[in-house]
Design an enzyme around this catalytic site. Structure first.
Site, mmCIF file in Angstrom:
data_model
loop_
_atom_site.group_PDB
_atom_site.id
_atom_site.type_symbol
_atom_site.label_atom_id
_atom_site.label_comp_id
_atom_site.label_asym_id
_atom_site.label_seq_id
_atom_site.Cartn_x
_atom_site.Cartn_y
_atom_site.Cartn_z
ATOM 1 N N ARG A 1 0.867 -1.163 0.000
ATOM 2 C CA ARG A 1 0.000 0.000 0.000
ATOM 3 C C ARG A 1 0.908 1.218 0.000
ATOM 4 O O ARG A 1 1.709 1.402 0.898
ATOM 5 C CB ARG A 1 -0.863 -0.016 1.245
ATOM 6 N N HIS B 1 2.077 -9.833 2.052
ATOM 7 C CA HIS B 1 2.050 -8.810 3.088
ATOM 8 C C HIS B 1 3.461 -8.470 3.565
ATOM 9 O O HIS B 1 3.660 -7.513 4.309
ATOM 10 C CB HIS B 1 1.188 -9.332 4.250
ATOM 11 N N ARG C 1 -9.387 -0.985 -3.548
ATOM 12 C CA ARG C 1 -9.504 0.290 -2.842
ATOM 13 C C ARG C 1 -9.553 1.390 -3.872
ATOM 14 O O ARG C 1 -8.775 1.414 -4.816
ATOM 15 C CB ARG C 1 -8.300 0.522 -1.931
#
Lengths: 706, 522
Positions: free
Chosen positions: A377, A437, A407
C-alpha cells in the site's frame, strides 16, 4: 463458564474492546480538543469496517446455517448477538461523548455548527449560491417506483451506494399519491461548509444545506419529510485498514460465492419519519440487518475534517516531527552507510527518509543493476514509485510486486503501476491464493565486478504518509546472507523458483509459524531445565490458537511472557494454572502502534526478530510474510530497549485483565510517569541533535589565539 | 583558453559470475555463483529451481511432451531474465546441461533444438562419463569432510532418476565402480499405473527392481563395505526434513520407517510434509525403497545421507566436470587396470605400452593436435589392448574390441569406451577401414581421433614387442620426413625394428613420417 471458555477471548469482542480504548482517548479531557475529535473519527471509521467485514461475515455465516464455533465455543449467531449488543452500547457512548461534551467544547473553541435559523442574510446568500453553483449540478436524485411499478418480488430496482450519506424524502403533489426519492450526498464536496463573515470556524453540514434546498430538485412538489441515512453492506471490501480486512476462511468462501452483498446496517439520523423508515428498509433490502436511529451527525469519520481545520493550534497536539537517524549521514551515499553498518530505524520517531533514499539513489546510481520491491500500500503521491519509474526508464531491471486490493484510492497507484510496466519494469499483481504482506526491498549493485545486495526489511508498508503515523521498524543491511535470502524470496514470489530454504529468514505460510512456535518452545524447555528464559513481543493482534497454546505452556513452565498487543488479543493472561506468567499490555496513543517485534531470551543471547506478520491465523497461514532475525548487536540492543519502553509505559498503556477487559495502569503518587511514545520521540530527538552537533563541530575551524 | 579533458569514466567491470543451468529429471535449476571474498572458491549468489516432470514423460511415453518442453523453454527464458538482472554478459550461463535420461527420449534432438531456438543457448546433454564424474566429485567431497569415511571402505550409492551408480572407495581411492539401469523415476514409472499405496507400493517397487538389486548385491555383497553413503536428489532433499535432530547417519530402522510412512501418505501430503515437487514426492518413495533394499542386502547398520542440496552441488560442480583432474584420471586408469587384471593381461607389458604411448603422445602433440581427454583414452586403450587374449590369441584384437565395448570403465562415457575399444582393436593387423563394425558408424572427426590414437598405440606396442620392457629413456625427434626414436638402452633393436615395419604403417600414413629406430650403441 466452563474452563474452555476461559482459555481464549472472542476475537470480535476483543476487537470491540480495542475500539473502546480508542474512544477512551477521545474522552480524555487531558488531550487537546481536536485530537479527541480525531480519535472519535477514528473509532467511527474502525466501526464501519468492523460492520462491513466482521459483522457482515458473521451474518453470512449465520445465514448459511453454519454452526461452526470459534475458539471460545460460540456459534456465529451467539457471536453476532454479543457483538451487536456491545456495538450498540459503543455507539451510544460515541454519541453521548459527541453531543454532550465535544460539541459544546468545539463551540466554545470557535468551531460552531450554526443553526439554519441563525444564519445571517449574507451567509444565507452565500449558501444559496454555493448550492446552485456547486451542489445542484452534481446531484442525481433517484425516484423510487410506486407500488405498481415494482418488480413482482417487491424489488425497487434501486441501488443505494454503500457507506455514503444519502437523503431520502417524501414528496406530494396535489391530488396524487405520495412518492419517494433518494438523493445521494456528493462525496466530492466538503461535509462541513465554512460560513463567511464569522469568527473561528462556523459551518453548516452539506446534508443540511441539501435538505433545505431539496424542493428545487422537485418543482411543483412539496417535500413532506426528509431523512439522512447511510447503508453498510458486507462484501464491500473497500476496506480502509488492513486490520479489518481479514476474513475467516468460511466467510471468504461464502463472500466469493456471492456477487451481491447484503445490507448489514442501516443508519438513519433522528428524528426518523416513520413512513420513510419503512420505505428505506425496503429499498435498502435490510432483511436481517440492523437498523439504527442515530442521535446526531451521521458518519462520524467525517469529523476528521473538523479535527484538521486550519488554525486552532492550541486545540491540537504539538507535532513530534520525525528525526533524522544518527546512523545515516545525509552527505554520504546510502550504499556506503549501509555497507558500513546495519541501519535500524524506529518510525515515526525516526524518519522513513533513508528507505526512500535507498530507492531514489538506486534509481540514479549507474552501478545498480536491479531493484525489487513488494508494494502493499503506497502513499498517494509516492516518491518511491517515482524513483522506481526513473530506474525503469534508466534501463535498470525493476521488479515490483503490487498487492492489489479493491480500494478506490489505489486506482491511482494502479495507473502508476501501469506506467512502470510501460517503462519496462516487471510488474506482478500478487501471488495466487496468498496475500503478499511481507515488506521487502532488494537493490543489486555491481561494485567493481563484485555483486553486492542491499536489503530493507520492515514491519510497515512503503508508504511515506503512514510512516509518519504508525510505529514501525526498518532494518537496512548489506549482509550477504540477508541479500541471498531476499533474492531467493523474490525469486519465489515472482514465480522464478520454488521457495528454497532460507539462511536467515522465516517466511509464511511455510516456515514462519513453526519458527515462532519453536522459539517459544525453546524458552519453555530452557525454563523447565532451570535456565533463565523470557519472551517479549509486540504486535497488533494475537489470535492464532497454536501460538497462544505455546505461550500458555511457556507460562506454565515459568517463562515470564510480556506481550504488547495493540488490538485483538484472544489470549487470556494471568489465569492461575494457565497463564499466570503472561502479561498483556495495549498501548493507544498518538501514533498507531504497528511494529511487530519479538524477543526470545535464548539463554542470554536475546534474539530479536522483526516481522510483517501478526500472530494470527491469516498472517501465519494465508499470507506471504517474513520474519527477520536482527543480528547486528547495536540494532538488537536498541530493539530490546524499545521493547522495554513499550512495557514501561504507565500513561497510555492498558493492562488486559484475567477475565477480559483492559484497565489503565495504576500509578503511585511517587512513581515516575512514563509515556512510551514520548520517551521514544525524545530519545530520537536527542540522538539527532547530538549527531547534528557532532557534524557541526566537524566544520568549526580552530582559530589561532592572538 | 586551456581545455581540460574530462576524464573518461572508469568502466565498472561486469560482475564476475558463473551461472550453470541443469535441466534435470524433475526440475530445471540454476545456480549463480561468484568468487568469495578474497578466495578462489565460488560461493552461491542465487539458486533457482522450478519443477518440470521430464522423467515422467521420458519413462512413461519415451518422449518429452509439448507441455513439458514449453515449460522448460519458459523457465530457461526466465532464468536468463535473472542473469540479465545480475548483469551477466548477454545473460548467458557458463553451461547449460540436460540430464542423461534424455538420451532415452525419442525426441531428444528436437527438444535440444527447440531449446536452442527459443533461448539461444546450446544445451549439452550430459553423457554417462560426465555424470559419473559429477557423482565422483560429490563423493570425494563427502569423503574429504569425514576422516573415518575417507580412511575406511565406503560405498557411495547414487540412485539417480534413471541409473544407479555405486562407487566403492578404499582409503579414498576407487576400489570398484558400476552403473545399473535402476532409478527412482524409472522404478516409479514402472509401477505407477496401478496407483499403488502403502506396503503394496513398496512391495511392487521391490519386485520391479529385484533383478537389478540382486545383481548389485552380487557385485558388492562381498565388498566388505563398512559405511554406505547415500546421495541423490530425493534423499538429500528430505534428509533434513524427515529425520529430526539432523543426524546424518540413519539407522536402517529409521529409513525403513520413513519409507513405510511416506508410502502411506497421499501425494499432496508428501508434497506438503517433505516440501517437494510432485514428481520428487513420487520418486522419493522409490529412492527410499531402493536404498533401503541395498542397505539391507549389504548388511550395513546405517546409511549416511548428507544434508546438503544434491542439485546445488551438481550445479556448482558443472564448471569443473568437463576437465578431468589428475586424481580423477588416475581413477579412470585404475579402473582400466582392474579390468585388465580380470582378463589376465601381462601387467608389465600393459604398463610399458601405456608409458610409451604417453611419451609418444606428448612428443607429437604438434602433429596430432589432440586434447588431454584423448590422452586419457590412449592410456586406457594401452592398458587394455590385449584383453582379447583371454578368449583366444588368434584375432585377439577383435576380442579386445568387443570385451572393451561391453565393459564399464569408471568415468568414461559410452562414446569414450567406443573410442578405447576401437583403438585397442587397431593395435595390430588391419588399419581402420570404413567397413569395420563400430568404426563405420563414427563421424569423420571421431574416425580421425581413433586413427591417430591407434597409430600411436601401434608404435608403442612395437617398441615393447619383446614384452621385456627394454625401451627406456627414449629420445624422439622429427628429421627430414622421419620420426626418429632413439633407444639408448637397447643394444640390438632388431625385434623392435621388425615389429615397427609391421606397425609403423598407420603412423606413416597419417603423419607422413617414417618411424626409425636408432640404437644408441648401434
Amino acid at each position: 463458564m466452563s474452563a474452555k471458555d476461559k482459555r481464549y477471548f472472542n476475537r470480535e469482542l476483543s476487537w470491540l474492546g480495542f475500539n473502546e480504548r480508542v474512544l477512551e482517548e477521545a474522552a480524555d479531557p487531558a488531550l487537546p480538543l481536536l485530537e479527541r475529535v480525531k480519535f472519535l473519527a477514528i473509532t467511527a471509521s474502525n466501526l464501519d469496517e468492523f460492520f462491513m467485514v466482521r459483522v457482515g461475515g458473521l451474518m453470512l455465516l449465520r445465514g448459511s446455517g453454519s454452526r461452526s464455533r470459534d475458539l471460545t465455543g460460540m456459534t456465529p449467531g451467539q457471536q453476532l448477538r454479543a457483538v451487536l449488543e456491545r456495538a450498540d452500547e459503543f455507539m451510544k457512548a460515541q454519541y453521548s461523548l459527541l453531543n454532550d461534551t465535544l460539541m459544546s467544547e468545539l463551540e466554545a473553541a470557535g468551531v460552531r455548527n450554526v443553526r439554519w435559523e441563525d444564519l445571517a442574510p449574507g451567509q444565507m446568500q452565500h449558501l444559496e449560491r454555493y448550492f446552485h453553483e456547486s451542489v445542484y449540478p452534481i446531484l442525481t436524485p433517484v425516484a423510487l417506483p410506486g407500488e405498481e411499478e415494482r418488480e413482482e418480488d417487491g424489488d425497487d430496482g434501486v441501488f443505494v451506494p454503500g457507506l455514503r450519506l444519502s437523503l431520502a424524502c417524501s414528496l406530494r403533489r396535489e391530488g396524487e399519491e405520495v412518492r419517494h426519492a433518494i438523493v445521494p450526498v456528493p462525496g466530492s464536496l466538503p461535509r462541513f461548509l465554512n460560513l463567511p463573515d464569522s469568527p473561528g470556524f462556523a459551518y453548516v453540514t452539506l446534508e443540511e444545506l441539501m435538505a433545505r434546498f431539496l424542493h428545487t430538485l422537485f418543482p411543483g412538489e412539496e417535500v413532506v419529510s426528509t431523512a439522512v441515512f447511510r447503508v453498510t453492506r458486507n462484501g464491500d471490501i473497500a476496506v480502509q485498514d488492513e486490520e479489518a480486512a481479514d476474513l475467516a476462511d468460511e466467510m471468504e468462501a461464502i463472500l466469493a460465492a456471492r456477487k451481491t452483498s447484503g445490507t448489514v446496517r442501516l443508519e438513519i439520523s433522528r428524528p426518523v419519519p416513520r413512513e420513510l423508515a419503512a420505505v428505506l428498509k425496503r429499498v435498502c433490502r435490510v432483511g436481517r440487518g440492523v437498523v439504527q436511529a442515530v442521535p446526531g451527525l451521521l458518519d462520524l469519520k467525517a469529523l476528521m475534517g473538523l479535527a484538521s481545520v486550519p488554525g486552532f493550534d492550541e486545540y491540537k497536539i504539538t507535532p513530534w516531527p520525525p528525526q533524522a537517524s544518527p546512523q545515516v549521514d545525509p552527505a554520504a551515499s546510502i550504499f556506503d552507510v549501509i555497507s558500513e553498518q546495519d541501519v535500524l530505524l524506529i518510525h515515526p520517531y525516526e524518519s522513513f527518509d533513508p528507505v526512500v533514499r535507498l530507492v531514489e539513489e538506486a534509481a540514479e546510481d549507474p552501478d545498480v543493476l536491479a531493484i525489487k520491491q513488494i508494494l502493499y500500500r503506497t502513499a498517494g503521491d509516492s516518491r518511491i514509485l517515482d524513483a522506481l519509474l526513473r530506474a525503469a526508464q534508466a534501463g535498470k531491471q525493476v521488479t515490483v510486486l503490487v498487492e492489489l486490493r479493491a480500494r478506490f484510492d489505489e486506482a491511482r497507484n494502479l495507473d502508476r503501476a501501469e506506467e512502470l510496466r510501460r517503462a519496462g519494469a516487471h510488474i506482478l499483481y500478487g501471488v495466487r491464493g496468498l496475500k503478499t504482506h511481507a515488506k521487502a526491498l532488494l537493490v543489486v549493485r555491481n561494485e567493481g565486478g563484485r555483486l553486492k545486495r542491499y536489503v530493507h526489511f520492515g514491519t510497515g508498508n512503503y508508504n511515506e504518509a503512514t510512516a509518519r503515523l504508525y510505529t514501525d521498524v526498518s532494518y537496512l543491511t548489506a549482509r550477504t546472507e540477508y541479500g541471498a535470502d531476499a533474492s531467493a524470496f523474490f525469486n519465489a514470489v515472482t514465480g522464478r523458483s520454488r521457495e528454497a530454504p532460507y539462511l536467515k529468514l522465516a517466511a509464511a505460510p511455510h516456515t514462519l509459524k513453526s519458527r515462532v512456535i519453536d522459539l517459544i518452545a525453546s524458552e519453555t524447555e530452557r525454563a523447565l531445565q532451570g535456565y533463565p528464559a523470557r519472551i517479549r513481543a509486540k504486535m497488533n493482534s494475537l489470535q492464532d490458537s497454536d501460538v497462544i497454546d505455546a505461550l500458555y505452556e511457556a507460562s506454565q513452565a515459568g517463562v515470564p511472557v510480556q506481550l504488547n498487543v495493540r488490538g485483538i488479543c484472544c489470549l487470556s493472561p494471568g489465569v492461575k494454572g494457565l497463564s499466570e506468567n503472561i502479561e498483556v499490555v495495549s498501548v493507544i496513543d498518538r501514533y498507531l502502534e504497528h511494529a511487530r517485534i519479538a524477543m526470545f531470551h535464548q539463554g542470554g543471547r536475546d534474539e530479536v526478530y522483526l516481522s510483517s506478520a501478526d500472530w494470527m491465523v491469516r498472517n501465519l497461514e494465508k499470507r506471504i510474510e517474513l520474519m527477520v532475525p536482527v543480528e547486528d548487536p547495536a540494532a538488537r540492543k536498541r530493539l530490546v530497549r524499545y521493547l522495554a519502553v513499550c512495557f514501561d509505559d504507565n500513561e497510555k498503556a492498558r493492562i488486559l485483565r484475567p477475565g477480559g477487559g483492559h484497565e489503565r495502569r495504576k500509578v503511585g503518587a511517587r512513581e515516575k510517569r512514563v509515556r512510551g511514545q514520548q520517551v521514544m520521540f525524545k530519545a530520537a530527538r536527542k540522538a539527532a541533535k547530538s549527531a547534528r552537533r557532532h557534524l557541526a563541530e566537524g566544520f568549526v575551524p580552530h582559530v589561532p589565539k592572538t | 583558453m586551456t581545455e581540460f579533458p574530462t576524464p573518461a569514466p572508469v568502466a565498472n567491470p561486469p560482475p564476475q559470475l558463473v551461472a550453470t543451468i541443469h535441466i534435470g529429471a524433475n526440475a530445471v535449476s540454476m545456480l549463480v555463483a561468484a568468487p568469495g571474498e578474497g578466495g578462489e572458491e565460488l560461493e552461491p549468489v542465487d539458486f533457482l529451481e522450478q519443477p518440470v516432470p521430464l522423467a515422467r514423460d521420458v519413462f512413461r511415453a519415451g518422449r518429452i511432451g509439448p507441455a513439458a518442453m514449453e515449460r522448460c523453454v519458459r523457465i530457461v527464458r526466465s532464468y536468463r531474465e535473472t542473469l540479465r538482472e545480475l548483469g551477466v554478459a548477454n545473460a548467458k550461463p557458463h553451461r547449460i546441461v540436460c540430464t542423461n535420461i534424455l538420451a532415452e527420449a525419442s525426441n531428444q534432438e528436437i527438444f535440444l533444438n527447440r531449446l536452442h531456438v527459443a533461448s539461444g543457448l546450446e544445451v549439452d546433454a550430459l553423457d554417462d562419463g560426465e555424470q559419473t564424474r559429477l557423482v565422483y566429485m560429490k563423493a570425494q567431497r563427502i569423503l574429504s569432510s569425514d576422516k573415518a569415511l575417507a580412511r575406511g571402505r565406503t560405498l557411495v550409492v547414487h540412485v539417480g532418476p534413471g541409473n544407479t551408480r555405486l562407487l566403492l572407495f578404499k582409503a579414498g581411492r576407487i576400489e570398484s565402480y558400476s552403473s545399473y539401469r535402476l532409478g527412482s523415476h524409472r522404478s516409479h514409472e514402472a509401477v505407477q499405473a496401478s496407483d499403488p499405496h502403502g506396503e503394496a507400493w513398496l512391495r511392487m517397487l521391490a519386485e520391479q527392481s529385484q533383478s537389478v538389486t540382486d545383481q548389485i548385491l552380487y557385485d558388492y555383497g562381498d565388498a566388505g563395505a563398512v559405511e554406505m553413503v547415500v546421495i541423490g536428489h530425493e534423499m538429500q532433499s528430505v534428509a533434513g526434513r524427515m529425520f529430526s535432530g539432523g543426524a546424518a547417519a540413519l539407522p536402517l530402522k529409521v529409513l525403513r520407517q520413513f519409507a513405510q510412512e511416506i508410502a502411506g501418505l497421499s501425494a499432496d501430503e508428501r508434497v506438503r510434509r517433505l516440501r517437494l515437487d510432485y514428481a520428487s514426492a513420487d520418486s522419493v518413495v522409490a529412492a527410499a525403497q531402493i536404498n533401503l533394499r541395498l542397505a539391507e542386502g549389504l548388511g550395513v547398520k546405517r546409511v549416511i545421507v548428507p544434508r546438503t542440496s544434491f542439485e546445488q552441488g551438481l550445479l556448482a560442480d558443472l564448471p569443473y566436470s568437463l576437465s578431468l583432474g589428475a586424481r580423477f584420471e588416475s581413477e579412470v586408469v585404475q579402473s582400466a587396470v582392474k579390468l585388465g587384471r580380470r582378463y589376465q593381461i601381462d601387467p608389465r607389458h600393459a604398463r610399458q605400452v601405456e608409458e610409451l604411448s604417453l611419451t609418444l603422445f606428448d612428443a607429437t602433440a604438434d602433429l596430432h593436435q589432440l586434447r588431454s581427454r584423448d590422452r586419457l583414452l590412449l592410456r586406457v586403450a594401452a592398458q587394455l589392448h590385449e584383453v582379447g587374449n583371454y578368449i583366444s590369441v588368434r584375432s585377439h584384437h577383435k576380442h579386445s574390441y568387443y570385451i572393451i565395448h561391453n565393459s564399464e570403465i569408471f568415468g568414461l562415457s559410452q562414446s569414450d569406451i567406443e573410442v578405447v575399444a576401437l583403438v585397442a582393436r587397431y593395435h595390430r593387423h588391419s588399419p581402420p577401414k570404413p567397413t569395420h563394425e563400430g568404426y563405420a558408424e563414427l563421424s569423420r572427426d571421431m574416425r580421425m581421433r581413433v586413427s591417430k590414437l591407434a597409430a600411436m598405440l601401434r608404435v608403442a606396442d612395437a617398441l615393447d614387442r619383446a614384452h621385456a620392457q627394454r625401451a627406456r629413456g627414449l629420445g624422439m625427434r622429427v628429421e627430414r620426413g622421419k620420426f626418429v626414436i632413439s633407444l639408448p638402452d637397447v643394444a640390438d633393436p632388431t625385434i623392435e625394428r621388425l615389429a615397427m615395419a609391421d606397425k609403423g604403417d598407420l603412423f606413416r600414413h597419417l603423419f607422413g613420417l617414417e618411424v626409425i629406430l636408432e640404437s644408441a650403441i648401434g
